[in-house]
Scaffold this active site. Structure first.
Site, PDB file in Angstrom:
ATOM      1  N   ASN A 209      82.455  -2.593 130.990  1.00  0.00           N
ATOM      2  CA  ASN A 209      82.389  -3.812 131.801  1.00  0.00           C
ATOM      3  C   ASN A 209      81.015  -3.874 132.465  1.00  0.00           C
ATOM      4  OD1 ASN A 209      82.536  -5.720 133.844  1.00  0.00           O
ATOM      5  ND2 ASN A 209      84.584  -5.146 134.526  1.00  0.00           N
TER       6      ASN A 209
ATOM      7  N   CYS B  13      81.491 -10.738 138.226  1.00  0.00           N
ATOM      8  CA  CYS B  13      81.603 -10.910 136.761  1.00  0.00           C
ATOM      9  C   CYS B  13      81.593 -12.375 136.324  1.00  0.00           C
ATOM     10  CB  CYS B  13      82.866 -10.238 136.255  1.00  0.00           C
ATOM     11  SG  CYS B  13      82.949  -8.519 136.747  1.00  0.00           S
TER      12      CYS B  13
ATOM     13  N   HIS C  48      85.059 -12.624 129.594  1.00  0.00           N
ATOM     14  CA  HIS C  48      84.401 -11.514 130.291  1.00  0.00           C
ATOM     15  C   HIS C  48      85.039 -10.212 129.819  1.00  0.00           C
ATOM     16  CE1 HIS C  48      83.110  -8.652 133.140  1.00  0.00           C
ATOM     17  NE2 HIS C  48      84.242  -8.634 133.820  1.00  0.00           N
TER      18      HIS C  48
HETATM   19  N1  ACO Z   1      91.987   8.480 133.618  1.00  0.00           N
HETATM   20  C1  ACO Z   1      93.250   8.932 133.702  1.00  0.00           C
HETATM   21  N2  ACO Z   1      94.161   8.400 134.554  1.00  0.00           N
HETATM   22  C2  ACO Z   1      93.749   7.380 135.322  1.00  0.00           C
HETATM   23  C3  ACO Z   1      92.454   6.860 135.288  1.00  0.00           C
HETATM   24  C4  ACO Z   1      91.559   7.463 134.387  1.00  0.00           C
HETATM   25  N3  ACO Z   1      90.278   7.032 134.255  1.00  0.00           N
HETATM   26  N4  ACO Z   1      92.343   5.849 136.171  1.00  0.00           N
HETATM   27  C5  ACO Z   1      93.545   5.726 136.759  1.00  0.00           C
HETATM   28  N5  ACO Z   1      94.409   6.667 136.257  1.00  0.00           N
HETATM   29  C6  ACO Z   1      95.804   6.879 136.599  1.00  0.00           C
HETATM   30  C7  ACO Z   1      96.146   6.416 138.002  1.00  0.00           C
HETATM   31  O1  ACO Z   1      95.851   7.417 138.944  1.00  0.00           O
HETATM   32  C8  ACO Z   1      97.632   6.181 137.865  1.00  0.00           C
HETATM   33  O2  ACO Z   1      98.321   7.412 137.954  1.00  0.00           O
HETATM   34  P1  ACO Z   1      99.748   7.510 138.675  1.00  0.00           P
HETATM   35  O3  ACO Z   1     100.644   6.608 137.880  1.00  0.00           O
HETATM   36  O4  ACO Z   1     100.053   8.958 138.576  1.00  0.00           O
HETATM   37  O5  ACO Z   1      99.515   7.007 140.068  1.00  0.00           O
HETATM   38  C9  ACO Z   1      97.781   5.645 136.440  1.00  0.00           C
HETATM   39  O6  ACO Z   1      96.616   6.078 135.733  1.00  0.00           O
HETATM   40  C10 ACO Z   1      97.892   4.146 136.342  1.00  0.00           C
HETATM   41  O7  ACO Z   1      96.867   3.562 137.157  1.00  0.00           O
HETATM   42  P2  ACO Z   1      96.640   2.020 137.201  1.00  0.00           P
HETATM   43  O8  ACO Z   1      95.549   1.709 138.164  1.00  0.00           O
HETATM   44  O9  ACO Z   1      97.971   1.354 137.400  1.00  0.00           O
HETATM   45  O10 ACO Z   1      96.145   1.751 135.688  1.00  0.00           O
HETATM   46  P3  ACO Z   1      95.968   0.391 134.951  1.00  0.00           P
HETATM   47  O11 ACO Z   1      96.739   0.395 133.711  1.00  0.00           O
HETATM   48  O12 ACO Z   1      96.110  -0.779 135.878  1.00  0.00           O
HETATM   49  O13 ACO Z   1      94.431   0.447 134.502  1.00  0.00           O
HETATM   50  C11 ACO Z   1      92.350  -0.531 135.170  1.00  0.00           C
HETATM   51  C12 ACO Z   1      93.407   0.511 135.480  1.00  0.00           C
HETATM   52  C13 ACO Z   1      91.739  -0.163 133.839  1.00  0.00           C
HETATM   53  C14 ACO Z   1      91.277  -0.488 136.257  1.00  0.00           C
HETATM   54  C15 ACO Z   1      92.982  -1.944 135.085  1.00  0.00           C
HETATM   55  O14 ACO Z   1      93.828  -2.136 136.197  1.00  0.00           O
HETATM   56  C16 ACO Z   1      91.977  -3.060 135.042  1.00  0.00           C
HETATM   57  O15 ACO Z   1      91.217  -3.204 134.100  1.00  0.00           O
HETATM   58  N6  ACO Z   1      92.013  -3.963 136.057  1.00  0.00           N
HETATM   59  C17 ACO Z   1      91.182  -5.160 136.096  1.00  0.00           C
HETATM   60  C18 ACO Z   1      89.848  -4.893 136.679  1.00  0.00           C
HETATM   61  C19 ACO Z   1      89.073  -6.183 136.829  1.00  0.00           C
HETATM   62  O16 ACO Z   1      89.299  -7.148 136.112  1.00  0.00           O
HETATM   63  N7  ACO Z   1      88.157  -6.240 137.776  1.00  0.00           N
HETATM   64  C20 ACO Z   1      87.428  -7.465 138.032  1.00  0.00           C
HETATM   65  C21 ACO Z   1      86.206  -7.577 137.221  1.00  0.00           C
HETATM   66  S1  ACO Z   1      85.020  -6.330 137.621  1.00  0.00           S
HETATM   67  C22 ACO Z   1      83.828  -7.032 138.731  1.00  0.00           C
HETATM   68  O17 ACO Z   1      83.970  -8.112 139.186  1.00  0.00           O
HETATM   69  C23 ACO Z   1      82.665  -6.193 139.108  1.00  0.00           C
END
Ligand code: ACO
Length: 326
Positions: free
Chosen positions: A283, A113, A253
């Site tokens: 994204n 990214c 980003h």
């Molecule tokens: N729908 C419903 N529930 C979900 C989903 C979904 N799509 N995805 C995860 N959950 C659940 C999980 O299973 C978890 O359940 P549990 O509590 O029963 O275990 C709960 O939701 C919380 O999961 P988290 O992973 O803690 O959710 P979070 O609030 O962190 O959101 C996300 C996840 C959106 C991926 C976030 O962490 C994020 O945006 N992270 C940054 C990603 C990033 O910046 N990546 C780098 C750039 S991308 C690149 O370089 C290609």
């Protein structure tokens, strides 16, 4: 000393829209969860005939047209992608040939990214040292081909898209004022594709195990993303001797609206100065910043003389920022 600026921008988006409601039908998720946790409502998905290079050529042609240049004016082509047409050769080579550019140097850059900002920073070196006059920098991703539509943690996030910028020499005070690139490989295993490389070549077993798909530990990356985007933004502002208040537009980003909000708050940028299109496009990795740029340029949101701050974070992990005066 000459400065490098953006002479033209262009974007190419696949027509097909995947909404949160579409995803609700194929994976255990909800519009409510996706919207509240990421800010995403829809994303694009490339059709079977669209490739990273074909969309790149479309975006690059628009950027060249805006710049008033032709493909033969290009001295260097940098394609930032983690979803190349093929492992070999570079997608940049195909772009050069399909564009009809002359045999200038063309290569791919893999910084996920952060790739477009890395590409701009590399291009700036060539322009400032007069090794190249016109550099095409492309952020191009068709991540839908690497996403497991059974994995709700990733399939709701990523979208396809491509955008390009033509960089060239500009007159002071316009151009790139400060830029930084960083990598910390200690976090490499938080976002990766396990198989298909030399470590684990593609086989029936790796495909059966779904190891050709993106794996992401989003929760861990979230914290690092916020910290590093804030830090690198402050660093480029300090280098250029510019206060946060002077910024006209902040383009982060588009990883997650909550990441954008947290970085904005920590930096003290007012909400009206932040651009976001994540709700429409998700994204798009290295394409996210140049797509935003193109939308802002074409809608008149960016005007000549504006101070634009861009910051990114991605797999690797990588992060970087560019501050420029339009
Ligand atoms: N729908 C419903 N529930 C979900 C989903 C979904 N799509 N995805 C995860 N959950 C659940 C999980 O299973 C978890 O359940 P549990 O509590 O029963 O275990 C709960 O939701 C919380 O999961 P988290 O992973 O803690 O959710 P979070 O609030 O962190 O959101 C996300 C996840 C959106 C991926 C976030 O962490 C994020 O945006 N992270 C940054 C990603 C990033 O910046 N990546 C780098 C750039 S991308 C690149 O370089 C290609």
């Amino acid at each position: 000393m000459i400065a490098a600026g953006i002479l033209g921008t262009g974007a190419a988006l696949p027509e097909k829209v995947i909404t949160n409601q579409d995803l609700e039908k194929i994976v255990d998720t909800s519009d409510e969860w996706i919207t509240s946790r990421t800010g995403i409502k829809a994303r694009r998905q490339a059709g079977p005939d669209q490739t990273t290079s074909s969309l790149s050529v479309e975006a690059a042609s628009k950027a060249l047209e805006m710049a008033g240049l032709t493909p033969s004016d290009l001295d260097l082509i940098i394609c930032s992608t983690i979803s190349p047409d093929m492992p070999l050769p570079s997608t940049a080579a195909y772009i050069q040939s399909k564009l009809g550019a002359r045999d200038c140097c063309a290569f791919d850059l893999a910084a996920a990214c952060s790739g477009f900002l890395f590409g701009m920073t590399v291009a700036e070196q060539f322009i400032k040292t007069r090794k190249a006059r016109h550099v095409l920098v492309i952020g191009a991703e068709i991540l839908s081909r690497y996403v497991d539509y059974k994995d709700r943690a990733t399939c709701v996030i990523f979208g396809d898209g491509v955008a390009a910028g033509v960089l060239g020499p500009v007159e002071a005070p316009s151009g790139m004022l400060a830029a930084e690139m960083h990598t910390n490989g200690g976090f490499a295993d938080h976002l990766y594709i396990p198989a298909g490389g030399v470590l684990k070549p593609a086989s029936c077993e790796t495909v059966r195990a779904g190891e050709h798909y993106i794996k992401m530990n989003g929760n861990e990356l979230f914290k690092v993303a916020v910290r590093s985007m804030e830090d690198v933004s402050r660093r480029v502002l300090e280098q250029a001797g510019v206060s946060v208040r002077a910024i006209d537009l902040f383009i982060p980003h588009q990883a997650n609206q909550r990441i954008t909000d947290a970085v904005r708050e920590r930096l003290g940028v007012c909400p009206e100065k932040v651009y976001a299109n994540i709700s429409r496009l998700g994204n798009t990795s290295s394409a996210s910043i140049p797509i935003c740029l193109d939308e802002c340029v074409r809608s008149g949101r960016i005007q000549k003389g504006n101070l634009v701050l861009m910051a990114a974070f991605g797999a690797g992990v990588t992060w970087g920022a560019v501050l420029m005066r339009w």
